[in-house]
Design a protein around this motif. Structure first.
Motif, PDB file in Angstrom:
ATOM      1  N   LYS A 146      79.045 107.187 -68.901  1.00 49.76           N
ATOM      2  CA  LYS A 146      78.375 107.227 -67.605  1.00 49.76           C
ATOM      3  C   LYS A 146      79.342 106.682 -66.546  1.00 49.76           C
ATOM      4  N   PRO A 147      79.527 107.420 -65.453  1.00 50.12           N
ATOM      5  CA  PRO A 147      80.425 106.926 -64.398  1.00 50.12           C
ATOM      6  C   PRO A 147      79.841 105.707 -63.699  1.00 50.12           C
ATOM      7  N   LEU A 148      80.726 104.889 -63.138  1.00 47.87           N
ATOM      8  CA  LEU A 148      80.291 103.751 -62.323  1.00 47.87           C
ATOM      9  C   LEU A 148      79.593 104.256 -61.067  1.00 47.87           C
ATOM     10  N   LYS A 149      80.152 105.337 -60.528  1.00 52.30           N
ATOM     11  CA  LYS A 149      79.628 105.918 -59.299  1.00 52.30           C
ATOM     12  C   LYS A 149      80.088 107.364 -59.219  1.00 52.30           C
ATOM     13  N   VAL A 150      79.286 108.186 -58.555  1.00 49.32           N
ATOM     14  CA  VAL A 150      79.673 109.566 -58.279  1.00 49.32           C
ATOM     15  C   VAL A 150      79.811 109.689 -56.768  1.00 49.32           C
ATOM     16  N   TYR A 151      81.000 110.070 -56.332  1.00 46.46           N
ATOM     17  CA  TYR A 151      81.263 110.275 -54.908  1.00 46.46           C
ATOM     18  C   TYR A 151      81.139 111.766 -54.624  1.00 46.46           C
ATOM     19  N   SER A 152      80.445 112.126 -53.555  1.00 48.46           N
ATOM     20  CA  SER A 152      80.284 113.532 -53.193  1.00 48.46           C
ATOM     21  C   SER A 152      80.370 113.702 -51.687  1.00 48.46           C
ATOM     22  N   GLY A 206      81.148 117.334 -48.857  1.00 45.58           N
ATOM     23  CA  GLY A 206      81.707 118.656 -48.589  1.00 45.58           C
ATOM     24  C   GLY A 206      81.760 119.574 -49.792  1.00 45.58           C
ATOM     25  N   GLY A 207      80.807 119.453 -50.712  1.00 45.92           N
ATOM     26  CA  GLY A 207      80.791 120.322 -51.883  1.00 45.92           C
ATOM     27  C   GLY A 207      81.731 119.895 -52.998  1.00 45.92           C
ATOM     28  N   VAL A 208      82.331 118.718 -52.876  1.00 45.79           N
ATOM     29  CA  VAL A 208      83.256 118.198 -53.885  1.00 45.79           C
ATOM     30  C   VAL A 208      82.691 116.874 -54.395  1.00 45.79           C
ATOM     31  N   SER A 209      82.823 116.644 -55.691  1.00 41.52           N
ATOM     32  CA  SER A 209      82.398 115.353 -56.219  1.00 41.52           C
ATOM     33  C   SER A 209      83.411 114.836 -57.235  1.00 41.52           C
ATOM     34  N   VAL A 210      83.444 113.513 -57.346  1.00 45.70           N
ATOM     35  CA  VAL A 210      84.364 112.839 -58.257  1.00 45.70           C
ATOM     36  C   VAL A 210      83.607 111.707 -58.940  1.00 45.70           C
ATOM     37  N   LYS A 265      87.645 102.570 -51.502  1.00 43.48           N
ATOM     38  CA  LYS A 265      87.224 102.655 -50.099  1.00 43.48           C
ATOM     39  C   LYS A 265      87.791 103.894 -49.389  1.00 43.48           C
ATOM     40  N   MET A 266      88.746 104.582 -50.025  1.00 44.94           N
ATOM     41  CA  MET A 266      89.362 105.759 -49.416  1.00 44.94           C
ATOM     42  C   MET A 266      88.915 107.077 -50.058  1.00 44.94           C
ATOM     43  N   VAL A 267      87.980 107.006 -51.000  1.00 51.81           N
ATOM     44  CA  VAL A 267      87.570 108.214 -51.706  1.00 51.81           C
ATOM     45  C   VAL A 267      86.967 109.237 -50.755  1.00 51.81           C
ATOM     46  N   GLU A 268      86.014 108.808 -49.952  1.00 47.03           N
ATOM     47  CA  GLU A 268      85.325 109.751 -49.074  1.00 47.03           C
ATOM     48  C   GLU A 268      86.187 110.203 -47.901  1.00 47.03           C
ATOM     49  N   SER A 269      87.074 109.330 -47.420  1.00 44.98           N
ATOM     50  CA  SER A 269      87.900 109.702 -46.267  1.00 44.98           C
ATOM     51  C   SER A 269      89.198 110.416 -46.646  1.00 44.98           C
ATOM     52  N   LYS A 270      89.712 110.184 -47.843  1.00 42.36           N
ATOM     53  CA  LYS A 270      91.002 110.777 -48.252  1.00 42.36           C
ATOM     54  C   LYS A 270      90.911 111.675 -49.486  1.00 42.36           C
ATOM     55  N   LEU A 271      90.383 111.126 -50.585  1.00 42.26           N
ATOM     56  CA  LEU A 271      90.429 111.851 -51.864  1.00 42.26           C
ATOM     57  C   LEU A 271      89.576 113.119 -51.855  1.00 42.26           C
ATOM     58  N   ASP A 299      89.773 119.082 -63.518  1.00 41.90           N
ATOM     59  CA  ASP A 299      88.857 117.951 -63.409  1.00 41.90           C
ATOM     60  C   ASP A 299      89.597 116.773 -62.782  1.00 41.90           C
ATOM     61  N   VAL A 300      88.946 116.117 -61.830  1.00 41.32           N
ATOM     62  CA  VAL A 300      89.503 114.934 -61.177  1.00 41.32           C
ATOM     63  C   VAL A 300      88.509 113.802 -61.373  1.00 41.32           C
ATOM     64  N   VAL A 301      89.001 112.657 -61.826  1.00 44.06           N
ATOM     65  CA  VAL A 301      88.190 111.443 -61.912  1.00 44.06           C
ATOM     66  C   VAL A 301      88.935 110.333 -61.191  1.00 44.06           C
ATOM     67  N   LEU A 302      88.196 109.322 -60.796  1.00 44.97           N
ATOM     68  CA  LEU A 302      88.774 108.167 -60.125  1.00 44.97           C
ATOM     69  C   LEU A 302      88.753 106.992 -61.083  1.00 44.97           C
ATOM     70  N   LEU A 303      89.894 106.351 -61.267  1.00 51.50           N
ATOM     71  CA  LEU A 303      89.947 105.124 -62.063  1.00 51.50           C
ATOM     72  C   LEU A 303      89.728 103.965 -61.105  1.00 51.50           C
ATOM     73  N   ARG A 304      88.590 103.324 -61.268  1.00 52.22           N
ATOM     74  CA  ARG A 304      88.234 102.202 -60.402  1.00 52.22           C
ATOM     75  C   ARG A 304      88.208 100.941 -61.248  1.00 52.22           C
ATOM     76  N   ASP A 305      89.382 100.423 -61.530  1.00 52.85           N
ATOM     77  CA  ASP A 305      89.502  99.230 -62.354  1.00 52.85           C
ATOM     78  C   ASP A 305      90.697  98.434 -61.840  1.00 52.85           C
ATOM     79  N   PRO A 306      90.443  97.338 -61.122  1.00 43.24           N
ATOM     80  CA  PRO A 306      91.535  96.599 -60.482  1.00 43.24           C
ATOM     81  C   PRO A 306      92.425  95.815 -61.451  1.00 43.24           C
TER      82      PRO A 306
END
Length: 185
Positions: free
Chosen positions: A38-44, A46-50, A112-118, A130-137
């Motif tokens: 299960k993802p931590l979060k789904v960003y969506s 403009g028809g794109v989600s990660v 913090k840049m997913v919606e504005s850049k990615l 397939d594109v996923v975001l690794l959100r682990d500092p």
């Protein structure tokens, strides 16, 4: 009367456990085969989600044991060499979409840049892989789990299948990438 009710309750409990056990045994293999963390979060936008994962979630995608070859590229929108090689991964994915070769692009962009850049980047470049975001500092913990030699520099790529695994801390031309993948067929 109380004895009869207790007997019925016990019988119902016994039947319930038996049904549950039978159902559980039948469903267990199917759940295991199709498991996706299960993802931590789904960003969506403009028809794109990660999907965003911490490393524990991402690790699933780095250790599959089936008859597919996986090409996992670590990149970011702000990394010039990463962006330059993305078309090569896209071309590889398209060329081998009917074969058992799967490309996964793991973005290391800041959350913090997913919606504005990615997301706009994915849409603009029309990325099909397939594109996923690794959100682990805590990269000091997960970098050596990807590969013990990884300094943390990107682009970096892991190519693996159930029999073999290789890590690359470098950029690729299309020809180099295709040659490396051919070693896994």
């Amino acid at each position: 009367m109380a004895l009869k009710i207790r007997s019925k309750v016990a019988l119902m409990a016994l039947v319930g456990v038996s049904v549950f056990s039978c159902t559980e045994k039948k469903e267990q293999p199917e759940v295991t085969k199709s498991y996706v963390p299960k993802p931590l979060k789904v960003y969506s936008a403009g028809g794109v989600s990660v999907n965003a994962y911490d490393f524990n979630g991402l690790e699933h995608f780095l250790n599959k044991k089936n008859d597919t070859t996986y090409v996992v590229n670590f990149w970011a929108t702000w990394c010039v060499p990463c962006v330059a090689e993305l078309p090569h991964f896209e071309k590889l994915s398209e060329k081998y979409k009917e074969d058992k070769i799967k490309v996964l692009l793991v973005s290391l962009d800041m959350a913090k840049m997913v919606e504005s850049k990615l997301l706009p980047f994915i849409k603009e470049r029309q990325l099909k892989s397939d594109v996923v975001l690794l959100r682990d500092p805590d990269q000091n913990t997960w970098l050596p789990k990807v590969d013990s030699t990884w300094s943390g520099a990107i682009p970096a790529t892991v190519i693996y299948n159930k029999d073999s695994r290789k890590f690359y801390e470098r950029s690729f031309t299309y020809e180099e990438l295709e040659k490396e993948v051919s070693n896994f067929k």
